[in-house]
Design a protein around this motif. Structure first.
Motif, short mmCIF file in Angstrom:
data_model
loop_
_atom_site.label_atom_id
_atom_site.label_comp_id
_atom_site.label_asym_id
_atom_site.label_seq_id
_atom_site.Cartn_x
_atom_site.Cartn_y
_atom_site.Cartn_z
N GLY A 89 41.09 40.85 -7.63
CA GLY A 89 42.05 40.29 -6.85
C GLY A 89 42.32 39.05 -6.59
N TRP A 90 41.02 38.44 -6.64
CA TRP A 90 41.39 37.26 -6.55
C TRP A 90 42.02 36.56 -7.79
N GLY A 91 41.53 37.31 -8.97
CA GLY A 91 41.92 37.15 -10.51
C GLY A 91 43.57 37.67 -11.10
N ALA A 92 44.05 38.45 -9.49
CA ALA A 92 45.36 38.81 -9.84
C ALA A 92 46.34 38.17 -8.70
N LEU A 93 45.39 37.74 -7.89
CA LEU A 93 46.48 37.12 -7.11
C LEU A 93 46.36 35.51 -7.92
N ALA A 94 45.66 34.71 -8.32
CA ALA A 94 45.58 33.76 -9.46
C ALA A 94 46.79 33.81 -10.41
N ASP A 95 47.39 34.66 -11.08
CA ASP A 95 48.12 34.93 -12.10
C ASP A 95 49.90 34.92 -11.20
N ALA A 96 49.09 35.78 -10.07
CA ALA A 96 50.78 35.78 -9.43
C ALA A 96 51.13 34.09 -9.07
N VAL A 97 50.41 33.12 -8.32
CA VAL A 97 49.99 32.05 -8.30
C VAL A 97 51.03 31.19 -9.15
N ARG A 98 50.01 31.02 -10.08
CA ARG A 98 50.48 30.06 -10.65
C ARG A 98 52.15 29.65 -12.02
N PRO A 99 52.50 30.60 -11.56
CA PRO A 99 53.93 30.17 -11.95
C PRO A 99 54.30 29.02 -10.61
N GLN A 100 54.49 29.74 -9.55
CA GLN A 100 54.78 28.71 -8.76
C GLN A 100 54.73 26.86 -9.04
N MET A 101 52.51 27.74 -8.56
CA MET A 101 52.40 25.90 -8.97
C MET A 101 52.78 25.19 -9.54
N GLU A 102 52.73 25.94 -11.14
CA GLU A 102 53.66 25.15 -11.42
C GLU A 102 54.76 24.02 -11.63
N ALA A 103 55.90 25.17 -11.36
CA ALA A 103 56.86 24.33 -10.85
C ALA A 103 56.39 23.11 -9.57
N TRP A 104 55.71 23.37 -8.87
CA TRP A 104 55.56 22.70 -7.75
C TRP A 104 54.54 21.21 -8.53
N ALA A 105 54.61 21.33 -10.16
CA ALA A 105 53.62 20.65 -10.94
C ALA A 105 52.46 20.22 -9.47
N MET A 106 51.69 20.95 -9.45
CA MET A 106 50.58 21.29 -9.61
C MET A 106 49.15 21.15 -10.31
N ASP A 107 48.34 20.60 -9.62
CA ASP A 107 47.05 21.28 -10.97
C ASP A 107 46.26 22.89 -10.91
N THR A 108 46.61 23.37 -11.80
CA THR A 108 46.27 24.94 -11.86
C THR A 108 44.98 25.44 -12.19
N GLY A 109 44.37 24.01 -12.29
CA GLY A 109 42.46 24.03 -13.33
C GLY A 109 41.87 25.17 -11.63
N ALA A 110 41.84 24.99 -10.69
CA ALA A 110 41.04 25.71 -10.13
C ALA A 110 41.26 27.39 -9.49
N LEU A 111 42.05 27.28 -10.27
CA LEU A 111 42.93 28.97 -10.58
C LEU A 111 41.63 29.69 -11.46
N ASP A 112 40.87 29.07 -12.39
CA ASP A 112 40.57 30.12 -12.90
C ASP A 112 38.92 29.56 -12.42
N ARG A 113 38.57 29.45 -12.62
CA ARG A 113 37.19 28.62 -11.50
C ARG A 113 36.64 30.66 -11.04
N GLU A 114 35.05 30.42 -11.11
CA GLU A 114 34.63 31.48 -10.51
C GLU A 114 34.85 31.36 -8.90
N GLU A 115 34.07 30.20 -8.92
CA GLU A 115 34.07 30.26 -7.02
C GLU A 115 35.43 30.75 -6.22
N ARG A 116 37.00 30.59 -6.82
CA ARG A 116 37.45 31.06 -5.84
C ARG A 116 37.23 32.70 -5.08
N ALA A 117 36.96 33.41 -5.92
CA ALA A 117 35.84 34.53 -5.21
C ALA A 117 35.14 34.44 -4.01
N THR A 118 34.36 33.54 -3.73
CA THR A 118 33.77 33.16 -2.58
C THR A 118 34.09 31.96 -1.76
#
Length: 167
Positions: A89-118
């Motif tokens: 689910g965290w992976g699916a959520l990361a994929d879903a928020v990525r485009p908006q984060m990019e539109a906000w010019a936010m860094d997206t590096g944390a979206l791919d880190r495994e610790e997001r689920a912990t």
């Protein structure tokens, strides 16, 4: 050419903020609201559609200005979901928020880190004005402390404000 057009129509989209994402901070409350609110509402809808088995986000708190040690910040409308989220689910959520984060010019590096689920959740910050999206675990609706899987999510954006907005 047709295939490219079809693929882009299926790709997740983002809502352009009401001010340029690279507007230097600190921002006024009006600027912060323009940057965040409409795109965030659209993001809540998009996440609920794209990752519907993990999140059904609904508005659960109006935007406010809060005092901080450094001054004050704009806290967007808060969105909550009470569905459980697992590692997939965290992976699916990361994929879903990525485009908006990019539109906000936010860094997206944390979206791919495994610790997001912990418990780290999904986070990103705009280096120009400090706007920060947070999608994190939220279990307050349970009424008891939970030691185990996430049973809900909270999504909000915080934006540092100009000192004149703190009065």
């Amino acid at each position: 050419m047709l295939v490219c057009g079809l693929l882009s129509s299926c790709a997740p989209s983002a809502t352009e903020p009401g001010i340029a994402a690279d507007t230097a901070g600190p921002l006024s409350r009006a600027q912060a609201e323009s940057l965040v609110e409409e795109p965030l509402a659209d993001l809540a809808t998009s996440v609920s559609e794209r990752a519907d088995e993990y999140a059904q986000l609904s508005e659960d708190g109006a935007a406010t200005v809060q005092r901080t040690e450094a001054g004050c910040e704009y806290v967007s409308t808060v969105y909550h979901s009470t569905l459980p989220v697992d590692g997939e689910g965290w992976g699916a959520l990361a994929d879903a928020v990525r485009p908006q984060m990019e539109a906000w010019a936010m860094d997206t590096g944390a979206l791919d880190r495994e610790e997001r689920a912990t418990g780290a959740g999904l986070r990103g910050t705009n280096p120009h004005n400090g706007a920060a999206l947070s999608v994190q675990t939220w279990n307050d609706h349970l009424g008891v402390d939970l030691d185990g899987p996430t049973e809900g999510l909270e999504m909000a954006v915080r934006v540092p404000l100009a000192q004149s907005e703190c009065d």
